[in-house]
Design a protein around this motif. Sequence first.
Motif, PDB file in Angstrom:
ATOM      1  N   THR A  25       1.002  -1.190  -0.064  1.00 14.75           N
ATOM      2  CA  THR A  25       0.124  -0.232   0.051  1.00 14.75           C
ATOM      3  C   THR A  25       0.876   1.388   0.116  1.00 14.75           C
ATOM      4  O   THR A  25       0.562   2.314  -0.831  1.00 14.75           O
ATOM      5  CB  THR A  25      -0.823   0.020   1.394  1.00 14.75           C
ATOM      6  N   GLN A  52      -7.325   0.475  -0.656  1.00 18.92           N
ATOM      7  CA  GLN A  52      -7.679  -0.688   0.306  1.00 18.92           C
ATOM      8  C   GLN A  52      -8.764  -0.375   1.272  1.00 18.92           C
ATOM      9  O   GLN A  52      -9.711  -1.452   1.351  1.00 18.92           O
ATOM     10  CB  GLN A  52      -6.549  -1.038   1.062  1.00 18.92           C
ATOM     11  N   ASP A  91      -6.002  -1.952  -4.821  1.00 21.76           N
ATOM     12  CA  ASP A  91      -5.430  -2.478  -3.527  1.00 21.76           C
ATOM     13  C   ASP A  91      -6.372  -3.359  -3.072  1.00 21.76           C
ATOM     14  O   ASP A  91      -7.401  -2.767  -2.574  1.00 21.76           O
ATOM     15  CB  ASP A  91      -5.024  -1.403  -2.702  1.00 21.76           C
ATOM     16  N   GLU A  92      -6.315  -4.508  -3.007  1.00 23.47           N
ATOM     17  CA  GLU A  92      -7.081  -5.704  -2.440  1.00 23.47           C
ATOM     18  C   GLU A  92      -8.711  -5.490  -2.654  1.00 23.47           C
ATOM     19  O   GLU A  92      -9.435  -5.049  -1.982  1.00 23.47           O
ATOM     20  CB  GLU A  92      -6.993  -5.660  -0.955  1.00 23.47           C
TER      21      GLU A  92
HETATM   22 MG   LIG Z   1      -2.236  -2.763   2.184  1.00 26.30          MG
END
Ligand SMILES: [Mg+2]
Lengths: 523, 358
Positions: free
Chosen positions: A52, A94, A174-175
């Motif tokens: 991240t 995220q 991000d995810e």
């Molecule tokens: Mg992360």
Amino acid sequence: MTTPDAPVRAPALEMRGITKRYPGVTANDHIDLDVRPGEIHALLGENGAGKTTLMNILYGLARPDEGAILLDGQEVNISGPSDAIARGINMVHQHFMLVPVFSIAENILLGEETMAGPIFLDRREARRGIVELGRRFGFEIDPDLRVGSLSVGWQQRVEILKALYRDAKILVLDEPTAVLTPQETEEIFAVLRRLAAEGHSIVFISHKLYEVLEIADRITVIRRGKVVGQRLPAETDEDDLAELMVGRGVQLTVDRGESHPADVAVRLEGLEVKDDRGSIAVRGVDLEVRSGEILGIAGVAGNGQDELVEAIVGLRHAAGGRIGLQGADITHASPRRINEAGVAYVPADRHRFGLVLSFPVADNLVLTDYYRRPYARGFIRNDEAIEATAEERIREYDVRTPSADVRAGTLSGGNQQKLVVARELSRDLKLLVLDQPTRGLDVGSIEFIHRQAIAKRDAGTAILLVSAELDEILELSDRIAVMYRGRIVAVRDGRTADKNEIGLLMATGGEARSPAAAIGPAV
Amino acid sequence: MDGLINALYSIPVAGVLFQLAGYLVNVVPDISPLILQAATPIALAALCGVMCERAGVVNIGIEGIMITAAFVGWYSGVLLVPVLGTTAIGPFGMSLALVVALGVALASGVVISALHAWLSISVRADQIISGTIINIAAFGLTGYLNNLIAKTSPNGAGAFTQFRPPREVTDIPVIGWILNMFLNQGPIAMSVIVLVVIFQILLFRSRWGLRSRAVGEHPRAAETVGIDVIRVRYRNVLIGGVFAALGGAYLSMEATNSFQQGMTTGRGFIGLAAMIVGRWSPVGAFGAALLFSSSTALGNSIKFSPPSGDLGTILTSLPDQVYDALPYLVTIVILAGVVGRSIPPAADGQAYEREAAT
Ligand SMILES: [Mg+2]
Ligand SMILES: Nc1ncnc2c1ncn2[C@@H]1O[C@H](COP(=O)(O)OP(=O)(O)OP(=O)(O)O)[C@@H](O)[C@H]1O
């Protein structure tokens, strides 16, 4: 799509020697990364590895201490998100970056508004544009719905649409799949493949290795801030990736062994619970969990699992029915009494329920018993005892933090999750309620937490597990209950359960209904 | 007709209610311009509150901004009269000195707001403390300077005068008194309604409004789509300063023609209450200010010219303090009973730290 032997074009994005230090940690340590046009590049790494952080640097949300960023071969200095957007970089974060009180349309358009003249928004045109954008990528959306009333899966779609709307050359995710069901993930993957085919470059972050193997053209693995390897999906497998990430062999599926269920620990009788909007979310559930067994609740998110769990731990009032814990009635007991009676809870939303982000890590680790000996003597805190316990739990659960004194909010997402799990599992328990216990965790941490859960079971704790990951349910549960529209529609033995059957029950509740009805936006 | 009314008035209990209605119908049209005048400074304070808090900055220094502007407006008039004279150059008794003094008053509001903006946005000091400091300093300074200046009994630039709508307009049945309320006013009171409508439309339909609200709800989300959170907050706090200063100037340049120590008497804070009752919307806040001022005006009216009959006997038997408390009681009842939970912007009062700056 780029293959290794195809003539290599200049990378669309190149990050060279990126270094970022935070007090006590080097989050990125001379990281090199290159992403080619039309490539889906996966970034893998354990919790706190620095994924991240690296992407925040690319997006202008953090400044690197060293290193350079090149776009199409030109070195650039990205001064902030608006600069990044102007250079064609976009990011799905995220943690959701949505304004809950705004509509879907307002969230998507914010910062890039459709205007009628210099001052006013053109709301009709905006609405039309968004419906069309949704159609183009296969989502039917109502742009006027308030984002705060959507399920997490739909919020995630809105986040993705928001990025697609800006038509970025480089898209970072991000995810994005951490909260999605497999079907939802497939929809997103179809979109990503299309974008890549159109020449966009994509950086994809996920802890789910099979997803990465499925979608990525190349995989870069980082560990503790350093790049430790690069792989092509064709040349690797889940075990290899896991080992590369964690630095040791990882057992991806934990052997759960024999369970020895004893007496009934918790019994739900005709339990009814309302959701935030006051409509019935749990409709007369009867369920038992025995000491020494893991009961998994499978279900598409938003079918009443959260409300069920919150009623058990006392965070939500039961509208009807009874909850018994080893014979005692805890239906209307306070959360603290339930907690003291031996019930632990790992919530699905760690930011809302599990942690106080502005408190130090140590305080978060004793949040359930700070007021008792040895952490308090009368009115006075015993800092030594708190510190000692915190150090011990950090070590035992491998929480990556520079010290026990930093604010919990500075930890990486996965390490925040580990804090909650460490606190809740290190007690003597009668009932352990796990709601998405491994959301956002890396494979090594998942293995560890699964082992801990099984050890708890074998020590005689009753465990209620809720997860959107059907694989996790199948792997851990001794019995599986399928929840659909507030009801338990089936209970199966964990060893003999058939994945396809459970999946079908989740989607249809056992009736011949369209699966879309269960995953559509909550209104 | 009169016979019918008298018959209704004599019914027990219900009759008293009819009498009350009759009293209101008689009194309200007469005092309607007064209601808007009393509401003007409160509404402007509330607009300042909405402007700041929608972008996430709590401003309890409104009172201090108002008293400063009241003082600066009046004293600039004193200084300007010898230079610019008092010849009227337009409607509302406008003289050049008066108009320039108003401009200086508004500028002083912007300067004080800039201090609050700097302390709460850039320094990230506690916003309540910053506002409190502004209030204490503004009251102390204006009080002290006023003491020095008042000794010389200077001549001010006077005050804006009221527009007198023609009788044909105010005598229109049913709506005449409403027109009278908005037209029988000086320029500042008259402009309030315009500001409220424009602000309401811009806040909910313009790009600026959308971005301001986003910054007040979820500043990090706003930053990730490229909005400059710090700039939006500064801009709104400064514009808010203009509103509050206009409210202060109203007191010393339109409602009266001189400055009195502490003349804002809590209107800035009442404005913040109106903002909450009005759920952080300009129209709602204006409505709340009107409600407050009309219950004040009604209380006064009952105190000084009570109705006759049973109703009068009942009302005059209550102590005066009840009527002084009336606006507050009405506010509490409305807040608890009608408005319900009023939810502030999610990031209200929270300093925003831009990570990339570190
Ligand atoms: Mg992360
Ligand atoms: N604002 C911050 N202040 C201090 N330390 C930070 C900050 N942001 C990140 N860190 C630290 O940097 C390291 C890397 O964090 P990062 O969030 O990049 O990890 P990640 O790879 O995304 O992990 P996860 O998979 O858990 O999301 C962590 O040790 C974290 O504690």
